[in-house]
Design a protein around this motif. Structure first.
Motif, PDB file in Angstrom:
ATOM      1  N   ALA A 120       0.828  -1.207   0.000  1.00 50.36           N
ATOM      2  CA  ALA A 120       0.000   0.000   0.000  1.00 50.36           C
ATOM      3  C   ALA A 120       0.862   1.256   0.000  1.00 50.36           C
ATOM      4  CB  ALA A 120      -0.927  -0.011   1.216  1.00 50.36           C
ATOM      5  N   ALA A 121       1.918   1.264   0.848  1.00 51.63           N
ATOM      6  CA  ALA A 121       2.770   2.454   0.962  1.00 51.63           C
ATOM      7  C   ALA A 121       3.537   2.711  -0.334  1.00 51.63           C
ATOM      8  CB  ALA A 121       3.733   2.293   2.132  1.00 51.63           C
ATOM      9  N   VAL A 122       4.175   1.659  -0.866  1.00 47.37           N
ATOM     10  CA  VAL A 122       4.962   1.806  -2.092  1.00 47.37           C
ATOM     11  C   VAL A 122       4.049   2.001  -3.303  1.00 47.37           C
ATOM     12  CG1 VAL A 122       6.645   0.687  -3.612  1.00 47.37           C
ATOM     13  CG2 VAL A 122       6.859   0.452  -1.145  1.00 47.37           C
ATOM     14  N   GLY A 123       2.952   1.237  -3.341  1.00 49.44           N
ATOM     15  CA  GLY A 123       2.036   1.325  -4.475  1.00 49.44           C
ATOM     16  C   GLY A 123       1.414   2.696  -4.613  1.00 49.44           C
ATOM     17  N   ALA A 124       1.069   3.339  -3.487  1.00 50.81           N
ATOM     18  CA  ALA A 124       0.451   4.660  -3.530  1.00 50.81           C
ATOM     19  C   ALA A 124       1.356   5.677  -4.217  1.00 50.81           C
ATOM     20  CB  ALA A 124       0.126   5.115  -2.106  1.00 50.81           C
ATOM     21  N   VAL A 125       2.676   5.502  -4.067  1.00 52.55           N
ATOM     22  CA  VAL A 125       3.630   6.439  -4.674  1.00 52.55           C
ATOM     23  C   VAL A 125       4.068   5.967  -6.063  1.00 52.55           C
ATOM     24  CG1 VAL A 125       5.901   7.518  -4.407  1.00 52.55           C
ATOM     25  CG2 VAL A 125       4.473   7.122  -2.394  1.00 52.55           C
ATOM     26  N   MET A 126       4.455   4.692  -6.162  1.00 49.32           N
ATOM     27  CA  MET A 126       5.142   4.209  -7.362  1.00 49.32           C
ATOM     28  C   MET A 126       4.212   3.906  -8.531  1.00 49.32           C
ATOM     29  SD  MET A 126       8.305   4.463  -6.779  1.00 49.32           S
ATOM     30  CE  MET A 126       8.665   3.878  -8.424  1.00 49.32           C
ATOM     31  N   ILE A 127       3.008   3.411  -8.278  1.00 51.27           N
ATOM     32  CA  ILE A 127       2.124   3.038  -9.392  1.00 51.27           C
ATOM     33  C   ILE A 127       1.722   4.278 -10.190  1.00 51.27           C
ATOM     34  CG2 ILE A 127      -0.177   2.140  -9.948  1.00 51.27           C
ATOM     35  CD1 ILE A 127       0.280   0.005  -7.790  1.00 51.27           C
ATOM     36  N   ALA A 128       1.435   5.375  -9.483  1.00 47.21           N
ATOM     37  CA  ALA A 128       1.108   6.628 -10.187  1.00 47.21           C
ATOM     38  C   ALA A 128       2.327   7.152 -10.953  1.00 47.21           C
ATOM     39  CB  ALA A 128       0.619   7.673  -9.189  1.00 47.21           C
ATOM     40  N   ALA A 129       3.518   7.081 -10.320  1.00 42.07           N
ATOM     41  CA  ALA A 129       4.743   7.563 -10.981  1.00 42.07           C
ATOM     42  C   ALA A 129       5.059   6.727 -12.219  1.00 42.07           C
ATOM     43  CB  ALA A 129       5.908   7.517  -9.993  1.00 42.07           C
ATOM     44  N   MET A 130       4.890   5.400 -12.124  1.00 37.66           N
ATOM     45  CA  MET A 130       5.169   4.527 -13.266  1.00 37.66           C
ATOM     46  C   MET A 130       4.145   4.738 -14.381  1.00 37.66           C
ATOM     47  SD  MET A 130       6.347   1.126 -11.141  1.00 37.66           S
ATOM     48  CE  MET A 130       6.726   0.070 -12.529  1.00 37.66           C
ATOM     49  N   SER A 131       2.910   5.055 -13.999  1.00 36.82           N
ATOM     50  CA  SER A 131       1.884   5.339 -15.006  1.00 36.82           C
ATOM     51  C   SER A 131       2.247   6.595 -15.806  1.00 36.82           C
ATOM     52  CB  SER A 131       0.530   5.510 -14.315  1.00 36.82           C
ATOM     53  OG  SER A 131      -0.461   5.870 -15.241  1.00 36.82           O
ATOM     54  N   ARG A 132       2.720   7.643 -15.100  1.00 32.19           N
ATOM     55  CA  ARG A 132       3.125   8.884 -15.777  1.00 32.19           C
ATOM     56  C   ARG A 132       4.304   8.646 -16.721  1.00 32.19           C
ATOM     57  NH1 ARG A 132       2.116  11.079 -10.580  1.00 32.19           N
ATOM     58  NH2 ARG A 132       4.345  10.978 -10.070  1.00 32.19           N
ATOM     59  N   ALA A 133       5.142   7.659 -16.374  1.00 32.51           N
ATOM     60  CA  ALA A 133       6.323   7.371 -17.201  1.00 32.51           C
ATOM     61  C   ALA A 133       6.022   6.432 -18.363  1.00 32.51           C
ATOM     62  CB  ALA A 133       7.425   6.776 -16.330  1.00 32.51           C
ATOM     63  N   GLY A 134       4.783   5.905 -18.440  1.00 28.99           N
ATOM     64  CA  GLY A 134       4.397   5.075 -19.579  1.00 28.99           C
ATOM     65  C   GLY A 134       4.401   3.581 -19.329  1.00 28.99           C
ATOM     66  N   TYR A 135       4.450   3.152 -18.062  1.00 28.41           N
ATOM     67  CA  TYR A 135       4.397   1.719 -17.761  1.00 28.41           C
ATOM     68  C   TYR A 135       2.931   1.280 -17.675  1.00 28.41           C
ATOM     69  CZ  TYR A 135       9.344   2.011 -16.489  1.00 28.41           C
ATOM     70  OH  TYR A 135      10.702   2.216 -16.515  1.00 28.41           O
ATOM     71  N   PRO A 136       2.572   0.097 -18.212  1.00 34.13           N
ATOM     72  CA  PRO A 136       1.191  -0.403 -18.078  1.00 34.13           C
ATOM     73  C   PRO A 136       0.841  -0.631 -16.614  1.00 34.13           C
ATOM     74  CG  PRO A 136       2.447  -1.699 -19.679  1.00 34.13           C
ATOM     75  CD  PRO A 136       3.427  -0.817 -18.980  1.00 34.13           C
ATOM     76  N   ALA A 137      -0.412  -0.378 -16.262  1.00 35.57           N
ATOM     77  CA  ALA A 137      -0.855  -0.505 -14.863  1.00 35.57           C
ATOM     78  C   ALA A 137      -0.690  -1.934 -14.352  1.00 35.57           C
ATOM     79  CB  ALA A 137      -2.309  -0.064 -14.736  1.00 35.57           C
ATOM     80  N   SER A 138      -0.942  -2.932 -15.220  1.00 33.74           N
ATOM     81  CA  SER A 138      -0.828  -4.331 -14.780  1.00 33.74           C
ATOM     82  C   SER A 138       0.619  -4.686 -14.445  1.00 33.74           C
ATOM     83  CB  SER A 138      -1.368  -5.269 -15.859  1.00 33.74           C
ATOM     84  OG  SER A 138      -0.678  -5.079 -17.080  1.00 33.74           O
ATOM     85  N   TYR A 139       1.573  -4.138 -15.229  1.00 32.15           N
ATOM     86  CA  TYR A 139       2.993  -4.381 -14.964  1.00 32.15           C
ATOM     87  C   TYR A 139       3.399  -3.701 -13.649  1.00 32.15           C
ATOM     88  CZ  TYR A 139       8.062  -3.787 -15.313  1.00 32.15           C
ATOM     89  OH  TYR A 139       9.411  -3.773 -15.048  1.00 32.15           O
ATOM     90  N   SER A 140       2.965  -2.466 -13.442  1.00 35.47           N
ATOM     91  CA  SER A 140       3.299  -1.723 -12.220  1.00 35.47           C
ATOM     92  C   SER A 140       2.772  -2.451 -10.980  1.00 35.47           C
ATOM     93  CB  SER A 140       2.709  -0.311 -12.276  1.00 35.47           C
ATOM     94  OG  SER A 140       3.148   0.362 -13.423  1.00 35.47           O
ATOM     95  N   ALA A 141       1.530  -2.953 -11.068  1.00 36.20           N
ATOM     96  CA  ALA A 141       0.943  -3.693  -9.941  1.00 36.20           C
ATOM     97  C   ALA A 141       1.737  -4.965  -9.656  1.00 36.20           C
ATOM     98  CB  ALA A 141      -0.513  -4.033 -10.250  1.00 36.20           C
ATOM     99  N   SER A 142       2.199  -5.637 -10.703  1.00 39.12           N
ATOM    100  CA  SER A 142       2.982  -6.869 -10.540  1.00 39.12           C
ATOM    101  C   SER A 142       4.303  -6.590  -9.835  1.00 39.12           C
ATOM    102  CB  SER A 142       3.256  -7.506 -11.909  1.00 39.12           C
ATOM    103  OG  SER A 142       2.063  -7.776 -12.586  1.00 39.12           O
ATOM    104  N   VAL A 143       4.984  -5.521 -10.243  1.00 40.72           N
ATOM    105  CA  VAL A 143       6.287  -5.180  -9.651  1.00 40.72           C
ATOM    106  C   VAL A 143       6.120  -4.838  -8.176  1.00 40.72           C
ATOM    107  CG1 VAL A 143       8.150  -3.470  -9.654  1.00 40.72           C
ATOM    108  CG2 VAL A 143       7.347  -4.428 -11.813  1.00 40.72           C
ATOM    109  N   VAL A 144       5.125  -4.011  -7.847  1.00 39.58           N
ATOM    110  CA  VAL A 144       4.920  -3.603  -6.456  1.00 39.58           C
ATOM    111  C   VAL A 144       4.495  -4.795  -5.593  1.00 39.58           C
ATOM    112  CG1 VAL A 144       3.463  -2.199  -4.931  1.00 39.58           C
ATOM    113  CG2 VAL A 144       4.417  -1.204  -7.016  1.00 39.58           C
ATOM    114  N   GLY A 145       3.592  -5.628  -6.107  1.00 36.43           N
ATOM    115  CA  GLY A 145       3.145  -6.800  -5.355  1.00 36.43           C
ATOM    116  C   GLY A 145       4.280  -7.769  -5.073  1.00 36.43           C
ATOM    117  N   ALA A 146       5.146  -7.985  -6.075  1.00 34.13           N
ATOM    118  CA  ALA A 146       6.292  -8.888  -5.890  1.00 34.13           C
ATOM    119  C   ALA A 146       7.321  -8.278  -4.954  1.00 34.13           C
ATOM    120  CB  ALA A 146       6.924  -9.203  -7.245  1.00 34.13           C
TER     121      ALA A 146
END
Length: 432
Positions: A120-146
């Motif tokens: 939750a802590a990392v995802g709240a910051v990193m998923i939005a940042a990765m989305s702005r940089a052009g990463y797919p949401a499913s990939y970002s969720a996978s990286v944070v979850g792992a």
């Protein structure tokens, strides 16, 4: 027959949607009642006794405190400052944001010890940042979850605390030390496929154009977060406080950072933080206490010895048995959470550990590695659930990205099996 009913009732009630803790308690109580049909009150006076016995253990006091620490650091803005500092260190470019997400998740693992809280802590910051940089949401969720799965390996770890309660021969400090090297190796192993997938599929093309935070300023802002694991782990190593006391120190340190240093929290924020932490801690501790009833029924019905003898005399040999156990637990880990796996299976597996003279600390790290894999293995992956909810994607969409990361962390587990000193060297050096 009663033993069969014990497991059948547990599985049926769980499939019916009954919470896992209640399923454990109901199945255990039913088995105790049937086994003591001639006794007064059907022997059910053992139920409240074992409910309390499952909960009344000093190391378990650390669990609600470390859960609270995770919530405090989530809201204090520490994660965002650590992310900015990490980006300032490694720079911008394709694959760098996933690397930062994994490193920050590993670092926060040394503060909270809770995978979902870290996700939750990392995802709240990193998923939005990765989305702005052009990463797919499913990939970002996978990286944070792992990445958040490394939490239960890098101390402090709720899973290690539960294991130490179940296995008297494994102390909390020894388990914390043993998890450090495998935890770091697991993080490095996740970085390799995460960066490779990003570059292979040309993700994050906008990342290079985003501004890079100034190194000096970002370091000064992150220094309070960087100091937290040093305080927690260093204090335990120096003998200033026990792991349980360290959790309380971490709570007050987090409140000081959030309310005095960063001023991102006020007294109004304390109620939702305490409420959220209290609910999560209650769920964990209820499962622990109800599992005490299940474990008591297992021991009194004499289920453990026949299961142990069947496995030991199967003709598979030591490594064949170990492979069988890992495959079984990986399959179970797709459906059950880590604490439940420990509470159900450690009493069953402990006689096998003793038969083969496996080191209890090494086996604890191995079991925790397997649980870490389960935290981001669909269909029931607690970390992945959290990151998918933040990213707004279905879990099925993450399967193509999660596979290589599961393989990478699986290789770390194989390495710990082949070279036990990866887990045992540091506790020996530190004198545990």
């Amino acid at each position: 027959m009663i033993a069969t009913l014990l497991f059948a009732l547990f599985i049926v009630t769980m499939l019916m949607g009954v919470p896992i803790g209640a399923s454990l308690g109901l199945a255990g109580a039913a088995a105790i009642g049937l086994a003591n049909a001639e006794a007064p009150w059907f022997g059910l006076l053992a139920v409240p006794q074992n409910f309390y016995a499952g909960l009344g253990k000093y190391p378990l006091l650390a669990i609600p405190m470390f859960v609270l620490v995770g919530s405090i650091f989530d809201r204090s803005g520490v994660a965002l400052r650590l992310v900015n500092f990490a980006i300032a260190l490694v720079g911008r470019g394709p694959g760098m944001l996933p690397l930062v997400a994994i490193v920050v998740a590993m670092f926060l693992g040394g503060i909270s010890g809770s995978g979902p809280a870290n996700a939750a802590a990392v995802g709240a910051v990193m998923i939005a940042a990765m989305s702005r940089a052009g990463y797919p949401a499913s990939y970002s969720a996978s990286v944070v979850g792992a990445a958040a799965a490394t939490d239960i390996l890098i101390p402090p770890s709720v899973a290690f605390i539960v294991y130490s309660v179940l296995v008297p021969g494994a102390s909390v400090p020894a388990l914390f030390a043993a998890g450090m090297i495998p935890g770091i190796l697991a993080g490095i192993a996740l970085i390799v496929p995460a960066v490779w997938l990003a570059r292979k599929h040309r993700m994050g093309q906008l990342e290079a154009s985003l501004p890079r935070p100034p190194l000096g300023k970002s370091f000064l802002e992150a220094i309070w977060g960087l100091a937290a694991p040093v305080l927690i782990l260093g204090g335990m190593r120096m003998g200033w406080f026990t792991p349980t006391e360290a959790a309380v120190v971490a709570v007050f340190y987090g409140l000081f950072v959030g309310m005095v240093v960063h001023r991102t929290m006020t007294f109004k924020d304390l109620f939702p933080i305490l409420k959220e932490s209290g609910e999560l801690s209650a769920v964990i501790l209820l499962v622990v206490s109800l599992a005490g009833i299940f474990a008591y029924s297992l021991s009194t019905l004499g289920v453990i010895d026949p299961v142990t003898n069947a496995i030991v005399n199967s003709g598979l040999g030591e490594y064949g048995v170990l492979t069988l156990l890992i495959l079984m637990l990986i399959t179970i880990g797709m459906f059950l959470d880590g604490v439940s796996i420990f509470l159900i299976f450690v009493p069953l597996l402990w006689p096998i550990v003793q038969h083969y003279n496996w080191d209890p600390v090494w086996f604890g790290v191995l079991l925790t590695l397997k649980v870490a894999l389960g935290q981001f293995t669909p269909p029931l992956a607690v970390n992945l659930m959290v990151s998918c909810r933040i990213a707004g994607v279905r879990m099925e969409q993450t399967v193509r990205w999660v596979g290589p990361m599961l393989l990478a962390m699986g290789l770390v587990m194989v390495a710990v099996i082949i070279w036990p000193q990866l887990a045992l060297w540091l506790p020996r050096v530190l004198g545990y």
